[in-house]
Design an enzyme around this catalytic site. Structure first.
Site, PDB file in Angstrom:
ATOM      1  N   LYS A  15       0.856  -1.188   0.000  1.00 12.17           N
ATOM      2  CA  LYS A  15       0.000   0.000   0.000  1.00 12.17           C
ATOM      3  C   LYS A  15       0.890   1.235   0.000  1.00 12.17           C
ATOM      4  O   LYS A  15       1.623   1.480   0.960  1.00 12.17           O
ATOM      5  CB  LYS A  15      -0.912  -0.012   1.232  1.00 12.17           C
ATOM      6  CG  LYS A  15      -1.867   1.150   1.325  1.00 12.17           C
ATOM      7  CD  LYS A  15      -2.748   1.008   2.558  1.00 12.17           C
ATOM      8  CE  LYS A  15      -3.734   2.143   2.672  1.00 12.17           C
ATOM      9  NZ  LYS A  15      -4.592   2.005   3.888  1.00 12.17           N
ATOM     10  N   GLU A  44      -1.106   4.753  10.311  1.00 13.34           N
ATOM     11  CA  GLU A  44      -1.162   3.676   9.326  1.00 13.34           C
ATOM     12  C   GLU A  44      -0.310   2.475   9.728  1.00 13.34           C
ATOM     13  O   GLU A  44      -0.555   1.359   9.270  1.00 13.34           O
ATOM     14  CB  GLU A  44      -0.701   4.192   7.957  1.00 13.34           C
ATOM     15  CG  GLU A  44      -1.644   5.176   7.313  1.00 13.34           C
ATOM     16  CD  GLU A  44      -2.893   4.515   6.750  1.00 13.34           C
ATOM     17  OE1 GLU A  44      -2.910   3.271   6.654  1.00 13.34           O
ATOM     18  OE2 GLU A  44      -3.829   5.249   6.404  1.00 13.34           O
ATOM     19  N   ASP A 104     -13.174   4.679  11.551  1.00 13.75           N
ATOM     20  CA  ASP A 104     -13.536   4.700  10.135  1.00 13.75           C
ATOM     21  C   ASP A 104     -13.972   3.311   9.697  1.00 13.75           C
ATOM     22  O   ASP A 104     -13.551   2.800   8.659  1.00 13.75           O
ATOM     23  CB  ASP A 104     -12.351   5.190   9.286  1.00 13.75           C
ATOM     24  CG  ASP A 104     -12.776   5.519   7.864  1.00 13.75           C
ATOM     25  OD1 ASP A 104     -13.979   5.704   7.626  1.00 13.75           O
ATOM     26  OD2 ASP A 104     -11.902   5.579   6.989  1.00 13.75           O
ATOM     27  N   ASN A 159     -13.404  -1.033   4.346  1.00  9.71           N
ATOM     28  CA  ASN A 159     -12.179  -1.190   5.141  1.00  9.71           C
ATOM     29  C   ASN A 159     -12.108  -2.544   5.836  1.00  9.71           C
ATOM     30  O   ASN A 159     -11.266  -2.738   6.715  1.00  9.71           O
ATOM     31  CB  ASN A 159     -12.089  -0.078   6.185  1.00  9.71           C
ATOM     32  CG  ASN A 159     -11.863   1.272   5.552  1.00  9.71           C
ATOM     33  OD1 ASN A 159     -11.367   1.380   4.431  1.00  9.71           O
ATOM     34  ND2 ASN A 159     -12.247   2.326   6.256  1.00  9.71           N
ATOM     35  N   ASP A 205      -6.991  -0.525   7.344  1.00  5.29           N
ATOM     36  CA  ASP A 205      -7.036   0.924   7.132  1.00  5.29           C
ATOM     37  C   ASP A 205      -7.200   1.680   8.457  1.00  5.29           C
ATOM     38  O   ASP A 205      -8.292   2.086   8.841  1.00  5.29           O
ATOM     39  CB  ASP A 205      -8.155   1.300   6.171  1.00  5.29           C
ATOM     40  CG  ASP A 205      -7.979   2.710   5.629  1.00  5.29           C
ATOM     41  OD1 ASP A 205      -7.059   3.416   6.096  1.00  5.29           O
ATOM     42  OD2 ASP A 205      -8.760   3.124   4.755  1.00  5.29           O
TER      43      ASP A 205
END
Length: 659
Positions: free
Chosen positions: A269, A290, A411, A416, A434
């Site tokens: 990613k 992250e 989130d 996700n 995520d």
């Protein structure tokens, strides 16, 4: 010198005598002349009754009484002197010697006797609940030591990335650099071969990848790829019948998927960097969220020092089967890849695209490659009730792991959440990914100050934001509570798992042409009902999770434990009409049975991939209830046993009977 026992016996005897004398003093006194008359009266009566011997005894007793009354002052003074003088030094010395022996001498038998006395019996300090809690602790320790929680053998058989592979690659690179005299040891894009794009978002793009090997292995891989592609191309297009056509199409899809995963088992990613400077400390400071699930961050000592100064010690989320597997992260220069000018031109630096706004360096996260997202899975397949329960249980177990480590995702949505279909689409492995909007709390309170709108802690998807978060107002003493926000978002995803549109999703509202619910203003009576095929306890669990008041919702622990009980516990435990809780013996037998199955049966040799493929062909739903999905079920059971507490089981059963 007298012994302690002799002194105590003597004191007790003199005490009895003194007490007897005090009682006699309190009796009404008679004049000696009156006592003599009474004695003469008794003697005369005895003579009249013909008892001469009794008269003689009475006379002796009268004389003894007179002697005792005359000696009473002397005996009292003697007893008082014994109490005041003799026992004090002896008792002090005995107490000192006993204390010294118990503390510094052979104290184990004494304390063992005291412990057995306190614990034993029906009224001891340790109850049956405490005994079961101790058993749960033993089960947790056994499961953790067995190492089944991460199941490395099974996933290694499917050629997927694991932490062990990272260590091997790191060791190989270290040996090579040691031969070359290089002291730095960091991973970079040069260690990987990138494949096609898997997914693209607003802040990142994901590429398929694999570890680089020597030229011979590269040649073998490319040759195998060409052969597999040629075999697919040579598949006859004119089948003998419709059944053979469908069967050949399934075989082609299975072989293509296996070839794809074998060739690129990893995913990298690449984060889009628009603001952070092109150096590792600045990038890690801007994107440290992250790398929460990353098991190692490949930094040199200077970068590590700057990262600790700017961001503090790195928070590493412990590995969990339902959290994305991220072996390592590193910082490197943004490369010019095929198709990047069409996919993300503005994220490229000016050296690659004159109209780009990106920086020269960015963060790269190495992850295990998963097959599909939860949104795509629910659009493509129609899972059964058992599969829906497996998905919900894994989702809650992942959230419980985050909550245990004081982390909030903030989130949570179906995009996700990633799934691995290694055991078939009916037994998907679910992981939460995520963590760009996550929050790391200092304690389990998970409250963040909200002094002004400039320091707004509310991040993530606004549509699936919990009511207490979305309606928070800034103020001098205001704060935002995130302890139940992820659970509320998971409650909205239950609608999607069971085949309905998310009532709070704007895209779903456009699809069904109905009014979208707002988490800030909705009423609990406005929530749609789940389909009748969903179990009653799922409907009540969803309604309780989506309550506006976070204090009235069940905890993540209760919700996850209830799902585990629905999967593995006896049905009579969850009977709403039952008036009694399961006995201690039943709970003990159930826990030992689960632990035995995980520790013994889960280590059996795995079925060969061709055998699994053959079962998928023969079964109408691509599965065999006796074999397929066993690894996922063992993993779920071991996850539950790795955190089990007797109190959690009882609370979940009580909640199920309360609605």
């Amino acid at each position: 010198m007298w012994s302690v026992r002799a002194v105590v016996e003597s004191v007790v005897e003199h005490g009895k005598r003194a007490l007897h004398q005090v009682r006699r003093r309190q009796a009404p006194r008679h004049h000696p002349f009156q006592r003599q008359q009474d004695l003469q009266h008794k003697l005369s009566r005895g003579v009249r009754e013909g008892a001469g011997e009794a008269a003689a005894v009475g006379c002796v007793a009268g004389r003894a009484g007179v002697v005792a009354s005359r000696l009473r002052p002397f005996t009292t003074q003697l007893i008082q002197s014994i109490f005041r003088r003799v026992p004090a030094p002896l008792w002090t010395e005995a107490r000192r010697r006993t204390t010294q022996r118990l503390v510094f001498g052979a104290s184990a038998p004494y304390f063992a006797l005291v412990g057995v006395t306190l614990v034993g019996g029906s009224h001891g300090l340790v109850t049956r609940d405490d005994e079961l809690e101790a058993l749960c602790g033993t089960v947790r320790e056994a499961i953790t030591r067995a190492g089944w929680l991460h199941n490395p053998e099974f996933w290694k058989s499917h050629k997927e990335a694991s932490q062990q592979q990272v260590k091997e690659q790191q060791q190989e690179k270290y040996e090579k650099q040691e031969l070359n005299g290089d002291e730095e040891l960091t991973f970079s894009l040069a260690d990987f071969t990138l494949g096609p794009v898997i997914d693209k978002g607003c802040n990142a793009v994901v590429y398929a990848a694999r570890w680089k090997t020597d030229e011979h292995e590269e040649a073998q891989t490319s040759t195998g790829k060409c052969e597999s592609q040629g075999a697919v191309a040579r598949t006859p297009t004119t089948p003998c019948g419709p059944c053979e056509d469908v069967q050949q199409e399934k075989d082609t899809q299975i072989e293509a998927a296996e070839t794809w995963h074998n060739e690129f088992p990893l995913a990298i990613k690449m984060m889009f960097n628009y603001e952070a400077e092109s150096n590792a400390p600045a990038i890690l400071k801007a994107m440290y969220k992250e790398i929460l699930p990353a098991q190692c961050a490949q930094l040199d000592p200077a970068q590590q020092e700057w990262q600790e100064r700017l961001c503090g010690p790195r928070v590493c989320l412990p590995p969990h089967p339902n959290i994305v597997d991220m072996p390592c992260v590193f910082v490197d220069r943004v490369p010019l890849l095929e198709g990047c000018l069409d996919l993300y031109p503005h994220a490229l630096p000016a050296r690659l695209n004159p109209q780009g706004y990106g920086r020269n360096m960015s963060l790269f996260c190495v992850m295990k490659r998963y097959d599909i997202s939860l949104r795509e899975y629910l659009q493509k397949y129609h899972p059964s009730q058992h599969t829906c329960l497996l998905l919900l249980t894994q989702l809650l177990e992942g959230l419980l792991h985050l909550h245990t480590n004081n982390i909030v995702h903030r989130d949570l949505k179906s995009d996700n959440i990633l799934l691995s279909l290694a055991e078939g689409w009916q037994y998907p492995l679910l992981v939460v990914s995520d963590f760009g909007c996550s929050l790391v709390g200092d304690n389990s309170n998970l409250s963040v100050p909200f002094p002004s709108r400039e320091a707004d802690p509310r991040q993530g998807n606004a549509a699936l934001m919990a009511p207490e978060v979305k309606t928070a107002m800034p103020g001098l003493l205001s704060s935002v509570f995130f302890g139940q926000s992820d659970l509320w978002a998971a409650g909205t995803l239950i609608y999607e798992i069971y085949g309905l549109d998310n009532p709070f999703s704007p895209a779903a509202a456009l699809h069904r042409r109905s009014k979208q619910l707002d988490s800030a203003t909705y009423k609990e009576s406005h929530l749609p009902r789940l389909p009748r095929t969903a179990p009653p306890w799922i409907r009540h669990l969803t309604a309780d999770i989506l309550r506006r008041n976070p204090r009235t919702r069940p905890t993540v622990n209760v919700a996850a434990t209830l799902c585990q009980l629905m999967l593995w516990a006896p049905s009579k435990w969850l009977n709403r009409h039952s008036l009694s809780l399961p006995t201690h013996t039943e709970v003990t037998q159930w826990l030992l049975c689960l632990a035995t199955k995980v520790l013994c049966e889960a280590r059996l040799p795995h079925v060969h991939a061709s055998t699994q493929r053959e079962r998928k062909r023969n079964a109408g739903l691509e599965g065999n209830a006796d074999h397929q999905g066993s690894q996922l079920e063992y993993q779920l059971v071991s996850t539950f046993l790795g955190r089990v507490h007797y109190v959690d089981i009882i609370q979940a059963i009580k909640w199920n009977r309360a609605f």
